[in-house]
Design a protein around this motif. Structure first.
Motif, PDB file in Angstrom:
ATOM      1  N   ILE A  50      46.765  27.275  39.876  1.00 55.39           N
ATOM      2  CA  ILE A  50      46.369  28.686  40.023  1.00 55.39           C
ATOM      3  C   ILE A  50      46.129  28.922  41.506  1.00 55.39           C
ATOM      4  N   THR A  51      46.881  29.855  42.077  1.00 56.99           N
ATOM      5  CA  THR A  51      46.782  30.095  43.516  1.00 56.99           C
ATOM      6  C   THR A  51      45.870  31.270  43.866  1.00 56.99           C
ATOM      7  N   LYS A  52      45.675  32.182  42.908  1.00 60.21           N
ATOM      8  CA  LYS A  52      44.808  33.333  43.173  1.00 60.21           C
ATOM      9  C   LYS A  52      44.326  33.912  41.847  1.00 60.21           C
ATOM     10  N   LYS A  53      43.075  34.339  41.830  1.00 61.34           N
ATOM     11  CA  LYS A  53      42.521  35.032  40.674  1.00 61.34           C
ATOM     12  C   LYS A  53      41.663  36.179  41.193  1.00 61.34           C
ATOM     13  N   GLU A  54      41.927  37.361  40.648  1.00 57.69           N
ATOM     14  CA  GLU A  54      41.242  38.550  41.151  1.00 57.69           C
ATOM     15  C   GLU A  54      41.029  39.542  40.017  1.00 57.69           C
ATOM     16  N   VAL A  55      39.791  39.988  39.871  1.00 53.85           N
ATOM     17  CA  VAL A  55      39.478  41.022  38.880  1.00 53.85           C
ATOM     18  C   VAL A  55      39.827  42.368  39.503  1.00 53.85           C
ATOM     19  N   THR A  56      40.700  43.111  38.810  1.00 54.66           N
ATOM     20  CA  THR A  56      41.087  44.434  39.300  1.00 54.66           C
ATOM     21  C   THR A  56      40.490  45.496  38.390  1.00 54.66           C
ATOM     22  N   ALA A  57      40.238  46.650  38.944  1.00 56.78           N
ATOM     23  CA  ALA A  57      39.573  47.714  38.193  1.00 56.78           C
ATOM     24  C   ALA A  57      40.469  48.311  37.112  1.00 56.78           C
ATOM     25  N   THR A  58      41.790  48.262  37.297  1.00 57.42           N
ATOM     26  CA  THR A  58      42.660  48.985  36.365  1.00 57.42           C
ATOM     27  C   THR A  58      43.466  48.103  35.418  1.00 57.42           C
ATOM     28  N   VAL A  59      43.752  46.845  35.794  1.00 54.81           N
ATOM     29  CA  VAL A  59      44.667  46.059  34.961  1.00 54.81           C
ATOM     30  C   VAL A  59      44.087  44.753  34.446  1.00 54.81           C
ATOM     31  N   LEU A  61      42.321  40.856  34.795  1.00 56.66           N
ATOM     32  CA  LEU A  61      42.276  39.707  35.688  1.00 56.66           C
ATOM     33  C   LEU A  61      43.696  39.380  36.145  1.00 56.66           C
ATOM     34  N   MET A  62      43.947  39.500  37.442  1.00 58.29           N
ATOM     35  CA  MET A  62      45.261  39.181  37.996  1.00 58.29           C
ATOM     36  C   MET A  62      45.258  37.700  38.376  1.00 58.29           C
ATOM     37  N   ILE A  63      46.226  36.961  37.823  1.00 59.58           N
ATOM     38  CA  ILE A  63      46.323  35.529  38.085  1.00 59.58           C
ATOM     39  C   ILE A  63      47.694  35.242  38.691  1.00 59.58           C
ATOM     40  N   VAL A  89      39.927  32.419  29.671  1.00 59.36           N
ATOM     41  CA  VAL A  89      38.721  32.678  30.458  1.00 59.36           C
ATOM     42  C   VAL A  89      37.642  33.195  29.504  1.00 59.36           C
ATOM     43  N   LYS A  90      36.386  32.894  29.846  1.00 59.77           N
ATOM     44  CA  LYS A  90      35.254  33.365  29.043  1.00 59.77           C
ATOM     45  C   LYS A  90      34.518  34.462  29.803  1.00 59.77           C
ATOM     46  N   SER A  91      33.944  35.347  29.020  1.00 55.48           N
ATOM     47  CA  SER A  91      33.049  36.339  29.620  1.00 55.48           C
ATOM     48  C   SER A  91      31.664  35.706  29.715  1.00 55.48           C
ATOM     49  N   THR A  92      30.761  36.370  30.417  1.00 57.08           N
ATOM     50  CA  THR A  92      29.413  35.815  30.607  1.00 57.08           C
ATOM     51  C   THR A  92      28.643  35.713  29.300  1.00 57.08           C
ATOM     52  N   ASP A  93      29.056  36.476  28.276  1.00 56.99           N
ATOM     53  CA  ASP A  93      28.386  36.358  26.974  1.00 56.99           C
ATOM     54  C   ASP A  93      29.117  35.397  26.025  1.00 56.99           C
ATOM     55  N   GLY A  94      30.127  34.671  26.531  1.00 54.73           N
ATOM     56  CA  GLY A  94      30.788  33.639  25.743  1.00 54.73           C
ATOM     57  C   GLY A  94      32.058  34.051  25.021  1.00 54.73           C
ATOM     58  N   GLU A 122      36.667  46.124  29.023  1.00 54.17           N
ATOM     59  CA  GLU A 122      36.061  46.673  30.250  1.00 54.17           C
ATOM     60  C   GLU A 122      34.546  46.493  30.298  1.00 54.17           C
ATOM     61  N   VAL A 123      33.925  46.385  29.144  1.00 52.40           N
ATOM     62  CA  VAL A 123      32.462  46.265  29.118  1.00 52.40           C
ATOM     63  C   VAL A 123      31.996  44.819  29.330  1.00 52.40           C
ATOM     64  N   LYS A 124      32.923  43.900  29.469  1.00 49.07           N
ATOM     65  CA  LYS A 124      32.590  42.483  29.661  1.00 49.07           C
ATOM     66  C   LYS A 124      32.634  42.123  31.141  1.00 49.07           C
ATOM     67  N   THR A 125      31.916  41.081  31.484  1.00 49.39           N
ATOM     68  CA  THR A 125      31.967  40.507  32.817  1.00 49.39           C
ATOM     69  C   THR A 125      32.515  39.094  32.674  1.00 49.39           C
ATOM     70  N   LEU A 126      33.574  38.801  33.414  1.00 49.03           N
ATOM     71  CA  LEU A 126      34.204  37.494  33.299  1.00 49.03           C
ATOM     72  C   LEU A 126      33.482  36.449  34.143  1.00 49.03           C
ATOM     73  N   ASP A 127      33.453  35.227  33.634  1.00 49.27           N
ATOM     74  CA  ASP A 127      32.960  34.084  34.389  1.00 49.27           C
ATOM     75  C   ASP A 127      34.200  33.343  34.886  1.00 49.27           C
ATOM     76  N   LEU A 128      34.614  33.619  36.115  1.00 48.90           N
ATOM     77  CA  LEU A 128      35.860  33.068  36.647  1.00 48.90           C
ATOM     78  C   LEU A 128      35.842  31.547  36.788  1.00 48.90           C
ATOM     79  N   THR A 129      34.663  30.933  36.745  1.00 53.01           N
ATOM     80  CA  THR A 129      34.609  29.469  36.803  1.00 53.01           C
ATOM     81  C   THR A 129      35.125  28.841  35.505  1.00 53.01           C
ATOM     82  N   THR A 130      35.247  29.624  34.457  1.00 51.27           N
ATOM     83  CA  THR A 130      35.753  29.105  33.169  1.00 51.27           C
ATOM     84  C   THR A 130      37.259  29.292  32.999  1.00 51.27           C
TER      85      THR A 130
END
Length: 139
Positions: A50-59, A61-63, A89-94, A122-130
């Protein structure tokens, strides 16, 4: 008359040599793209980064990732088995989110750079370490 006979036999001999070379080159069994017919591949024939991971507002998680064929043979999903890359990937609530991308063709020793968008609520927050990416063999 003797010169004509010599020329005729020389021409016949040259024609015979030319036709032999032509037939042997047309019947060659070498394959230009080095694709093996039916050789089974395994996930270990690829390397994945994986060379890049970025949370975007419209689409989502861009990987961006690099997938390299580390074998000595070209990979083709029609003859060597079918593979995919599974991103998880997991969200912060699992809660778990996934995206699966198929692998079609990669020449031996070549790196394919890919991009995918992993959708999530959209209502979730991702934990990018997962975030994980694995190569799976499709059945």
């Amino acid at each position: 008359m003797r010169k004509l006979s010599f020329l005729k036999s020389t021409f016949s001999f040259a024609l015979l040599i030319f036709m032999s070379v032509l037939v042997s080159s047309c019947s060659s069994s070498s394959d230009d793209d080095n694709t093996s017919a039916g050789t089974a591949f395994n996930p270990s024939n690829f390397s994945l980064t994986i060379t890049k991971k970025e949370v975007t507002a419209t689409v989502g998680l861009m990987i961006t990732y690099d997938l390299k064929n580390i074998s000595k043979e070209a990979y083709n999903d029609y003859t060597q088995g079918s593979f995919s890359v599974k991103f998880t990937v997991k969200s912060t609530d699992g809660e778990i989110f996934q995206d699966i991308v198929s692998v079609d063709y990669i020449d031996a020793g070549i790196t394919f750079s890919g991009l995918t968008f992993l959708d999530y609520s959209e209502v979730k927050t991702l934990d990018l370490t997962t975030l994980t990416a694995v190569i799976i063999k499709n059945k």
